[in-house]
Design a protein around this motif. Structure first.
Motif, short mmCIF file in Angstrom:
data_model
loop_
_atom_site.label_atom_id
_atom_site.label_comp_id
_atom_site.label_asym_id
_atom_site.label_seq_id
_atom_site.Cartn_x
_atom_site.Cartn_y
_atom_site.Cartn_z
N SER A 215 24.54 21.39 -16.89
CA SER A 215 23.38 21.23 -16.02
C SER A 215 22.15 21.84 -16.66
O SER A 215 21.06 21.25 -16.65
CB SER A 215 23.66 21.88 -14.66
N LEU A 218 20.85 19.81 -19.62
CA LEU A 218 20.12 18.62 -19.19
C LEU A 218 18.78 18.97 -18.55
O LEU A 218 17.74 18.40 -18.89
CB LEU A 218 20.96 17.81 -18.21
N LEU A 219 18.80 19.91 -17.61
CA LEU A 219 17.61 20.17 -16.81
C LEU A 219 16.56 20.97 -17.56
O LEU A 219 15.36 20.83 -17.29
CB LEU A 219 18.00 20.89 -15.51
N ILE A 222 14.66 18.32 -19.31
CA ILE A 222 14.03 17.44 -18.32
C ILE A 222 12.78 18.09 -17.75
O ILE A 222 11.72 17.47 -17.64
CB ILE A 222 15.03 17.07 -17.21
N CYS A 275 28.11 11.88 -14.47
CA CYS A 275 27.72 11.80 -15.88
C CYS A 275 27.72 10.35 -16.38
O CYS A 275 26.85 9.95 -17.16
CB CYS A 275 28.63 12.65 -16.74
N GLY A 278 24.66 8.82 -15.30
CA GLY A 278 23.57 9.27 -16.16
C GLY A 278 23.50 8.49 -17.45
O GLY A 278 22.41 8.21 -17.96
N LEU A 301 18.77 9.00 -13.41
CA LEU A 301 18.95 10.16 -14.28
C LEU A 301 18.87 11.45 -13.48
O LEU A 301 19.67 12.38 -13.68
CB LEU A 301 17.90 10.16 -15.39
N SER A 304 22.07 11.94 -11.33
CA SER A 304 23.24 12.37 -12.10
C SER A 304 23.09 13.80 -12.61
O SER A 304 24.04 14.60 -12.55
CB SER A 304 23.48 11.41 -13.27
N SER A 305 21.92 14.15 -13.11
CA SER A 305 21.72 15.46 -13.71
C SER A 305 21.69 16.58 -12.66
O SER A 305 22.28 17.65 -12.85
CB SER A 305 20.42 15.49 -14.52
N LEU A 361 19.90 13.45 -24.20
CA LEU A 361 20.45 13.47 -22.84
C LEU A 361 21.68 12.57 -22.73
O LEU A 361 22.68 12.93 -22.08
CB LEU A 361 19.38 13.02 -21.83
N CYS A 364 24.75 14.32 -24.31
CA CYS A 364 25.27 15.37 -23.42
C CYS A 364 26.06 14.78 -22.26
O CYS A 364 27.15 15.26 -21.92
CB CYS A 364 24.11 16.21 -22.88
N LEU A 365 25.53 13.75 -21.64
CA LEU A 365 26.18 13.14 -20.48
C LEU A 365 27.50 12.47 -20.88
O LEU A 365 28.50 12.57 -20.15
CB LEU A 365 25.23 12.12 -19.84
#
Length: 389
Positions: A215, A218-219, A222, A275, A278, A301, A304-305, A361, A364-365
């Motif tokens: 998380s 990703l975030l 983002i 995921c 995503g 996106l 999911s994230s 991204l 990672c997903l």
């Protein structure tokens, strides 16, 4: 039932939810405002990933020491302290527009925001059953992401240049502080809080830890890098605020579904599904030729994230008593922060291509989806209950 859950059977959650909502608007606006306003303050835009990473490093350090503050001051007073500290960092950034000063201010802001998250999450998680915890955390995420979406839309209202946007952030932080100042009832009893020992660490589900780390991976990018990507590497730069709001709205809209499904199916399988969604969103971003497709892809996106953290933290809390909730939230925030520190730096070093952030991204997903599917299959084959992941 332990008396730590509340001062009465019907403990009020209005204070953390109202305060969090105003804080989320301010924080969401500020996270996008900082990289977009660097040029105005004559600070190099190359500092953007470092500002994001140092903030999350502060979040990481803060996640290791919040329990002592809460135990000493109580949830309500700690909430006021941390919100005030965030506001002071914004004031310092306005008065001293210098790269090093901003790095230091964002580090301190990370420390304080770690406190905000642990206070609110542990306040809401101090319920007597997993189902109630999931519902409360769903409400928390709706308030957090709904406020963050409104913060993205504030870009169109207040702009990103000059002092006015930062003054708006300060006003929102002041409104957030009014909730714990005026609503004094319903806070959890803090003197019975307990820490997690080494043996209990083994009880925490590994997919829960991985979900929080991913998380952050990703975030972090983002929040810290996506605004710049949308404004510089796409044909929709004039709609950056709207597109960032789409990401957050996706995160908000998915919370009721994530909350409901987390009590009905394997949480590791649920994270795998998110995921996979995503990955679909990443393909949509790479192939977007219209504003509508870009917005829909970013919406997916975000869904999911932003779904990973609440599912992961409820998975971690399933095996822990309420006395351990502050320690659980500290540990999960620590895992999230590790990912958030590394994420922006990994994303910027991933490739020199213009769409490197989106590809990062996607990687990672994809990797996380495979991991969660393997863990879910292993838990089913070993005869574990699906609800525990």
């Amino acid at each position: 039932m332990s008396n730590i859950t509340s001062e009465s059977a019907l403990s009020s959650i209005a204070t953390p939810v109202i305060g969090l909502t105003f804080f989320a608007v301010a924080s969401g606006f500020l996270m996008s405002l900082i990289p977009l306003s660097l040029a105005y303050f004559a600070i190099s835009e190359s500092l953007a990933p470092w500002l994001a990473s140092v903030f999350y490093f502060g979040l990481l350090i803060g996640a290791t020491c919040i329990q002592r503050v809460i135990k000493l001051m109580g949830h309500r007073r700690a909430f006021i302290l941390f919100l005030t500290l965030v506001a002071l960092t914004v004031v310092v950034m306005l008065l001293l527009p210098n790269g090093l000063i901003w790095l230091a201010a964002r580090f301190v802001a990370g420390l304080a925001i770690a406190g905000v998250f642990v206070v609110v999450e542990s306040w809401l998680l101090m319920a007597d059953c997993p189902k109630k915890r999931a519902k409360r955390l769903g409400l928390y995420m709706i308030a957090l992401y709904g406020g963050s979406a409104a913060g993205q839309l504030a870009i169109s209202v207040f702009g990103t240049q000059g002092m006015v946007p930062y003054m708006a952030v300060l006003m929102l932080l002041f409104l957030a502080t009014l909730a714990p100042l005026l609503l004094k009832g319903g806070q959890p009893i803090s003197h019975e809080l307990q820490t997690i020992n080494r043996k209990e660490l083994k009880l925490i589900n590994r997919p829960a830890i991985m979900g929080c780390v991913v998380s952050g991976l990703l975030l972090g990018p983002i929040y810290g890098l996506l605004p710049l990507y949308l404004s510089q590497a796409t044909a929709f730069s004039q709609h950056t605020g709207l597109l960032m709001a789409s990401v957050i709205l996706g995160g908000m809209a998915v919370q009721p579904f994530a909350s409901a499904l987390s009590t009905r199916m394997s949480k590791s399988l649920l994270m795998a599904v998110f995921c996979l969604l995503g990955c679909v969103a990443v393909v949509g971003l790479l192939e977007s030729s219209s504003l509508m497709l870009m917005a829909l892809s970013l919406l997916l996106l975000g869904a999911s994230s932003f779904a990973l953290y609440p599912v992961a933290i409820t998975l971690a809390s399933d095996t822990m008593p309420v006395e351990k909730m502050v320690s659980v939230t500290e540990l999960m925030l620590l895992c999230y922060s590790v990912g958030s520190v590394l994420g922006p730096l990994m994303a910027t070093s991933f490739s020199d291509a213009s769409d490197a952030l989106v590809v990062y991204l996607g990687v990672c997903l994809t990797a996380t989806s495979i991991y969660m599917l393997i863990k879910s299959a292993a838990s089913i084959s070993s005869g574990q209950k699906p609800i525990t992941g």
